[in-house]
Design an enzyme around this catalytic site. Structure first.
Site, short mmCIF file in Angstrom:
data_model
loop_
_atom_site.label_atom_id
_atom_site.label_comp_id
_atom_site.label_asym_id
_atom_site.label_seq_id
_atom_site.Cartn_x
_atom_site.Cartn_y
_atom_site.Cartn_z
N ARG A 1 0.84 -1.20 0.00
CA ARG A 1 0.00 0.00 0.00
C ARG A 1 0.87 1.24 0.00
O ARG A 1 2.05 1.22 0.35
CB ARG A 1 -0.93 0.01 1.22
CG ARG A 1 -0.20 0.08 2.57
CD ARG A 1 -0.06 1.47 3.12
NE ARG A 1 0.79 1.50 4.31
CZ ARG A 1 2.07 1.82 4.30
NH1 ARG A 1 2.69 2.08 3.17
NH2 ARG A 1 2.75 1.84 5.44
N GLU B 1 0.24 10.20 8.32
CA GLU B 1 1.42 9.40 8.68
C GLU B 1 1.67 9.46 10.18
O GLU B 1 1.66 10.54 10.78
CB GLU B 1 2.64 9.96 7.93
CG GLU B 1 3.59 8.90 7.50
CD GLU B 1 2.97 7.95 6.46
OE1 GLU B 1 2.65 6.81 6.85
OE2 GLU B 1 2.80 8.35 5.31
N ASP C 1 -1.96 6.33 12.83
CA ASP C 1 -2.77 5.13 13.08
C ASP C 1 -2.61 4.61 14.50
O ASP C 1 -3.59 4.21 15.13
CB ASP C 1 -2.53 4.04 12.03
CG ASP C 1 -1.11 3.53 11.94
OD1 ASP C 1 -0.20 4.18 12.51
OD2 ASP C 1 -0.90 2.49 11.30
N GLY D 1 8.81 1.19 2.79
CA GLY D 1 7.67 1.93 3.32
C GLY D 1 6.38 1.66 2.57
O GLY D 1 5.42 2.43 2.68
N SER E 1 4.85 -1.36 2.82
CA SER E 1 4.19 -2.40 3.61
C SER E 1 4.33 -3.80 3.04
O SER E 1 3.36 -4.53 2.88
CB SER E 1 2.72 -2.06 3.81
OG SER E 1 2.25 -2.73 4.93
N ASP F 1 -1.93 -0.80 7.63
CA ASP F 1 -1.33 -1.60 6.55
C ASP F 1 -2.12 -2.88 6.28
O ASP F 1 -2.39 -3.23 5.13
CB ASP F 1 0.12 -1.95 6.90
CG ASP F 1 0.98 -0.71 7.07
OD1 ASP F 1 0.49 0.40 6.78
OD2 ASP F 1 2.13 -0.85 7.52
N TYR G 1 10.94 4.06 15.65
CA TYR G 1 9.48 3.90 15.66
C TYR G 1 8.92 3.72 17.07
O TYR G 1 8.02 4.45 17.48
CB TYR G 1 9.10 2.74 14.74
CG TYR G 1 7.61 2.50 14.56
CD1 TYR G 1 6.95 2.94 13.43
CD2 TYR G 1 6.87 1.82 15.52
CE1 TYR G 1 5.59 2.72 13.26
CE2 TYR G 1 5.52 1.59 15.36
CZ TYR G 1 4.88 2.04 14.22
OH TYR G 1 3.55 1.81 14.06
#
Length: 393
Positions: free
Chosen positions: A38, A44, A47, A139, A141, A187, A237
């Site tokens: 995706r 960004e 989620d 990036g 997914s 994702d 992350y």
């Protein structure tokens, strides 16, 4: 158009079948499935803050072909050159007394996690080959694509109840528990629920998903891979995620979804400068994403492009997940007539940018980026595609 890569489902299936025959004694696979990667147009790092995201499924796919076997043994081969070794793994299908556990090779943990968390069963033994043209670490997914392909494959072996949202959640759980990656739901959701000609506005709190048409024949989405690779696990992350949780707690909120910019500013003294900026990005990005979906519905591509650029600047300056290569690509793309907007997409620290542009501007943009960008980019020109599917062999 030089520099373009056109993904081909037929080629992936052909490669997978050939490797299957070579590996498993000349027999033909009985099942074939695919699940897409995706690209997220906007929204960004929202989620896992219970915000909104606006992704679309790509024609970049992970394909899994295989057949059940009667001895309870699972044997899986990956054709991905970038995957860690060994490329073939064998283990017993899980039972209540003997659940699967993560280990080496790392690529297999995504598959094992889905098998362990599959919502029906017991899962029988099977042989399978996995092929993918979703770039690893780009990036886009590749991990969710692999998880959803695995789950779709298992559905053909021993069907579950067909609940698509539960399917996406099981795949997310696999990534949390077996790949040690605390990802949000976007994702897996888009890989399961993607629809041709549409982007998906996902509410990551309620798990409600609304299709937003993107069918203008003159419009395309260009993904530019910087070919700078990032690995998120054990890096920035989880730190960003902790900072968001810290900010929400200081504001007395369950998540940053519930916070306004005014509330954040009022509580600025309670936060470090860095945590304040992280929260400012998330709160702003959630608002931008809802606005972007409305502008897309209205066909206001110029405003959509402005929001994309605003998103990129916020990711660069407040969330600090961009890098010089991504900034270069965005700057170069937005200098060309016919480009509405561009931004980094995915977790950051390399990977890809996403650009909304007129189809007639594609050659100009590619040429301009090649002249301006210091690296070796790869381009994918695409439109929104369908989610996971069973394929004919």
């Amino acid at each position: 158009m030089a520099g373009l890569v056109f993904p081909d489902l037929r080629e992936l299936l052909s490669t997978s079948k050939s490797v299957y025959r070579d590996t498993f004694g000349g027999s033909e696979p009985e099942i074939a499935v695919s699940a897409p990667g995706r690209v997220n147009l906007i929204g960004e790092h929202t989620d896992y803050n219970e915000g909104f995201v606006l992704p679309m499924a790509l024609p970049l796919l992970t394909v899994m072909v295989g057949s059940p076997v009667g001895d309870g043994a699972v044997s899986i081969v990956t054709t991905a050159e970038e995957a860690d070794s060994p490329k073939r793994i064998e283990f017993a299908a899980p039972t209540e007394d003997h659940p699967l556990k993560p280990g080496e090779p790392r690529w297999a943990n995504y598959v094992k996690g889905v098998i362990q968390h599959y919502r029906a069963g017991p899962v029988p033994g099977f042989n399978a080959v996995i092929s993918s043209n979703v770039p690893l670490g780009g990036g886009l997914s590749s991990s969710a694509s692999l998880e959803v392909a695995t789950y779709t494959f298992l559905q053909q072996l021993c069907p579950d109840d067909g609940d698509l949202i539960a399917k996406a959640l099981a795949c997310q759980k696999a990534e949390h528990t077996f790949a040690n990656m605390p990802c949000g739901i976007m994702d897996q959701f888009i890989s399961v629920l993607g629809k041709k000609g549409h982007v998906l506005l996902i509410d990551c709190r309620s798990l409600e998903a609304k299709l937003v048409p993107l069918t203008d024949p003159n419009l395309v989405v260009m993904i530019t891979n910087s070919n700078v690779r990032h690995t998120l696990t054990g890096s920035e992350y989880p730190t960003r995620r902790r900072q968001c949780e810290e900010a929400a707690k200081a504001l007395g909120k369950v998540s940053l979804r519930e916070a306004s910019m005014e509330e954040l500013d009022a509580a600025k003294a309670l936060l470090t400068e860095e945590v304040y900026r992280r929260a400012r990005h998330v709160i702003g990005e959630i608002s931008r994403t809802v606005q972007a979906a409305e502008t897309l519905k209205a066909g206001d591509y110029k405003e959509f492009g402005r929001l994309m650029l605003e998103s990129h600047n916020s990711l660069r300056d407040d969330y600090e997940v961009s890098c010089p290569e991504l900034d270069e690509l965005v700057a170069a793309a937005t200098e060309v007539l016919g480009v509405y907007g561009s931004r980094m997409t995915g977790g950051g620290f390399g990977g890809c940018t996403v650009t909304l542009l007129e189809e007639g501007a594609v050659n100009r943009v590619i040429q301009h980026i090649k002249e301006k960008y210091s690296g070796s980019p790869t381009f994918y020109i695409t439109k929104p595609c369908d989610g996971a599917a069973v394929q004919q062999l």
